[in-house]
Design an enzyme around this catalytic site. Sequence first.
Site, PDB file in Angstrom:
ATOM      1  N   GLY A 133      86.165  70.625 206.118  1.00  0.00           N
ATOM      2  CA  GLY A 133      86.187  72.026 206.587  1.00  0.00           C
ATOM      3  C   GLY A 133      87.270  72.313 207.617  1.00  0.00           C
ATOM      4  N   GLY A 186      76.144  79.515 204.396  1.00  0.00           N
ATOM      5  CA  GLY A 186      77.389  79.386 203.615  1.00  0.00           C
ATOM      6  C   GLY A 186      77.970  77.985 203.651  1.00  0.00           C
ATOM      7  N   ASP A 200      79.709  65.414 196.925  1.00  0.00           N
ATOM      8  CA  ASP A 200      80.712  66.189 197.672  1.00  0.00           C
ATOM      9  C   ASP A 200      81.476  65.270 198.636  1.00  0.00           C
ATOM     10  OD1 ASP A 200      81.683  68.992 198.695  1.00  0.00           O
ATOM     11  OD2 ASP A 200      81.058  67.904 200.489  1.00  0.00           O
ATOM     12  N   LYS A 204      85.591  64.080 198.647  1.00  0.00           N
ATOM     13  CA  LYS A 204      86.460  64.175 199.834  1.00  0.00           C
ATOM     14  C   LYS A 204      87.026  62.807 200.192  1.00  0.00           C
ATOM     15  CE  LYS A 204      83.867  68.080 201.701  1.00  0.00           C
ATOM     16  NZ  LYS A 204      82.637  68.442 202.402  1.00  0.00           N
TER      17      LYS A 204
HETATM   18  P1  NDP Z   1      81.070  80.643 196.628  1.00  0.00           P
HETATM   19  O1  NDP Z   1      80.094  80.246 195.577  1.00  0.00           O
HETATM   20  O2  NDP Z   1      80.601  81.367 197.818  1.00  0.00           O
HETATM   21  O3  NDP Z   1      82.239  81.537 195.953  1.00  0.00           O
HETATM   22  C1  NDP Z   1      82.862  81.139 194.791  1.00  0.00           C
HETATM   23  C2  NDP Z   1      83.742  82.289 194.288  1.00  0.00           C
HETATM   24  O4  NDP Z   1      84.482  81.823 193.175  1.00  0.00           O
HETATM   25  C3  NDP Z   1      82.955  83.519 193.824  1.00  0.00           C
HETATM   26  O5  NDP Z   1      83.625  84.688 194.249  1.00  0.00           O
HETATM   27  C4  NDP Z   1      82.987  83.412 192.314  1.00  0.00           C
HETATM   28  O6  NDP Z   1      82.986  84.668 191.654  1.00  0.00           O
HETATM   29  C5  NDP Z   1      84.327  82.733 192.098  1.00  0.00           C
HETATM   30  N1  NDP Z   1      84.343  81.958 190.845  1.00  0.00           N
HETATM   31  C6  NDP Z   1      83.573  80.922 190.524  1.00  0.00           C
HETATM   32  N2  NDP Z   1      83.908  80.449 189.298  1.00  0.00           N
HETATM   33  C7  NDP Z   1      84.910  81.237 188.865  1.00  0.00           C
HETATM   34  C8  NDP Z   1      85.685  81.289 187.678  1.00  0.00           C
HETATM   35  N3  NDP Z   1      85.472  80.438 186.686  1.00  0.00           N
HETATM   36  N4  NDP Z   1      86.638  82.229 187.580  1.00  0.00           N
HETATM   37  C9  NDP Z   1      86.862  83.106 188.589  1.00  0.00           C
HETATM   38  N5  NDP Z   1      86.174  83.097 189.731  1.00  0.00           N
HETATM   39  C10 NDP Z   1      85.208  82.191 189.864  1.00  0.00           C
HETATM   40  O7  NDP Z   1      81.818  79.302 197.025  1.00  0.00           O
HETATM   41  P2  NDP Z   1      82.503  78.944 198.433  1.00  0.00           P
HETATM   42  O8  NDP Z   1      83.346  80.048 198.881  1.00  0.00           O
HETATM   43  O9  NDP Z   1      81.475  78.360 199.325  1.00  0.00           O
HETATM   44  O10 NDP Z   1      83.417  77.709 197.990  1.00  0.00           O
HETATM   45  C11 NDP Z   1      84.605  77.925 197.266  1.00  0.00           C
HETATM   46  C12 NDP Z   1      85.351  76.606 197.163  1.00  0.00           C
HETATM   47  O11 NDP Z   1      85.644  76.127 198.472  1.00  0.00           O
HETATM   48  C13 NDP Z   1      84.545  75.494 196.479  1.00  0.00           C
HETATM   49  O12 NDP Z   1      85.417  74.704 195.724  1.00  0.00           O
HETATM   50  C14 NDP Z   1      83.968  74.701 197.661  1.00  0.00           C
HETATM   51  O13 NDP Z   1      83.733  73.368 197.337  1.00  0.00           O
HETATM   52  C15 NDP Z   1      85.099  74.827 198.660  1.00  0.00           C
HETATM   53  N6  NDP Z   1      84.719  74.712 200.079  1.00  0.00           N
HETATM   54  C16 NDP Z   1      83.657  75.420 200.562  1.00  0.00           C
HETATM   55  C17 NDP Z   1      83.354  75.354 201.916  1.00  0.00           C
HETATM   56  C18 NDP Z   1      82.223  76.106 202.509  1.00  0.00           C
HETATM   57  O14 NDP Z   1      81.936  75.899 203.698  1.00  0.00           O
HETATM   58  N7  NDP Z   1      81.538  76.970 201.795  1.00  0.00           N
HETATM   59  C19 NDP Z   1      84.137  74.520 202.817  1.00  0.00           C
HETATM   60  C20 NDP Z   1      85.242  73.820 202.199  1.00  0.00           C
HETATM   61  C21 NDP Z   1      85.503  73.923 200.874  1.00  0.00           C
HETATM   62  P3  NDP Z   1      81.704  85.638 191.655  1.00  0.00           P
HETATM   63  O15 NDP Z   1      81.639  86.138 193.075  1.00  0.00           O
HETATM   64  O16 NDP Z   1      82.013  86.719 190.708  1.00  0.00           O
HETATM   65  O17 NDP Z   1      80.552  84.773 191.267  1.00  0.00           O
HETATM   66  N1  HSE Z   2      79.387  71.991 201.023  1.00  0.00           N
HETATM   67  C1  HSE Z   2      80.417  71.406 201.827  1.00  0.00           C
HETATM   68  C2  HSE Z   2      79.806  70.783 203.048  1.00  0.00           C
HETATM   69  C3  HSE Z   2      81.402  72.464 202.225  1.00  0.00           C
HETATM   70  O1  HSE Z   2      78.678  71.143 203.381  1.00  0.00           O
HETATM   71  O2  HSE Z   2      80.437  69.930 203.670  1.00  0.00           O
HETATM   72  C4  HSE Z   2      82.599  71.910 202.977  1.00  0.00           C
HETATM   73  O3  HSE Z   2      83.411  71.155 202.136  1.00  0.00           O
END
Ligand code: NDP
Ligand code: HSE
Length: 328
Positions: A133, A186, A200, A204
């Site tokens: 993160g 989130g 996960d 990483k």
């Molecule tokens: P969310 O589930 O909150 O959001 C995912 C978004 O991606 C949504 O807007 C969704 O669309 C869109 N989406 C998913 N699949 C598709 C697709 N096939 N085509 C187009 N759009 C798509 O996820 P996060 O924001 O939590 O995470 C996003 C990425 O970041 C992931 O890879 C996660 O591992 C990574 N990450 C997350 C962290 C966190 O703290 N949350 C920290 C570090 C990395 P729709 O809204 O229409 O469903």
């Molecule tokens: N789901 C992941 C975590 C988000 O909790 O560490 C950050 O990569």
Amino acid sequence: MAVIKAAILGFGTVGQGIYHILNEKREELRQKLGVELEVAKIVVRDTSRERVAGTQHLLTDNIDDVFAEPGLQVVFEAIVNEEPAYSYLKRAIENRCHVITANKVMFAKRGMELQELAKTNGVFVGYEATVAGGVPIIKTMKNILLVNDVSRIQGILNGTTNYMLTKMRQENLRYDEALAEAQNLGYAEADPFNDVSGQDAFKKLMILSDLAFDEQPDWSEVEVVGIDTLTEEDLAAAKEQGLRYRHVAEVEKDASGKIIARVAPLLVNAEHPLYPIDDVFNAVAMETNYIGTLTVTGPGAGMYPTASVMVEDYAEIIGKRAGFTVTI
Ligand code: NDP
Ligand code: HSE
């Protein structure tokens, strides 16, 4: 002033965080970088829902709209799973766009390939957000590796499970209650099985292995154990003895040069460096030949910490492109 056009792929927790920070820091970024950034398109699956006021007109569910945007230079990617993320970023790089990703599932498998492709296309790949993160582990390790060898990496690489273990210990929350809180905040993945099963943290760790050792261990040889193997009774017994469970990922190069990795819960006492790392925090300790052991720690998940390092990647890339160093 020059305008840089960007697209955001994925508009959930992380994608929205990027948009908010770019807006909140618009003037400062403009002054520091000497360019104006315009978010021209946002890709989601469901375009009927306006997630952030004033962004409806930017939404599309068709990636072709993104690449049809004249002058697109930067693609932020925050969707889930290997596909279609890999194909979208490959296409972006082939279109000479810089890409910045948070997607560790995709990057653990395809990161090296995308970085090679980026080199041949003269663009940059930012992937700080894929590991830990808001902790700047990638840029820290890149710097260290300019002078040092890294022989071993050990750390807490998942914020959700560290948050859950903390809440279960401190507030006696049940497993499902702690997971629900992490989801509401989130922190958890779209499929939280990835968090609690250790997958996960494993992904990483593979990204760190690529960076530190230029290779990964054979995935089938890595033992991956999640916190879903622990019971509430296990946690209560540990607490009784003044011990704490931590979910620890480690990778090292052994004397024969083989890369060995393991991901599993570990019971630690008060002397262990990971003992005080509570809440959504991650910590990564790197053993190096000149510095010794260096540990970096900070929030490992969440909207703003993650989006912040992605915007930092953007600033660094724009700085490199213009031939200057950016200090945000
Ligand atoms: P969310 O589930 O909150 O959001 C995912 C978004 O991606 C949504 O807007 C969704 O669309 C869109 N989406 C998913 N699949 C598709 C697709 N096939 N085509 C187009 N759009 C798509 O996820 P996060 O924001 O939590 O995470 C996003 C990425 O970041 C992931 O890879 C996660 O591992 C990574 N990450 C997350 C962290 C966190 O703290 N949350 C920290 C570090 C990395 P729709 O809204 O229409 O469903
Ligand atoms: N789901 C992941 C975590 C988000 O909790 O560490 C950050 O990569």
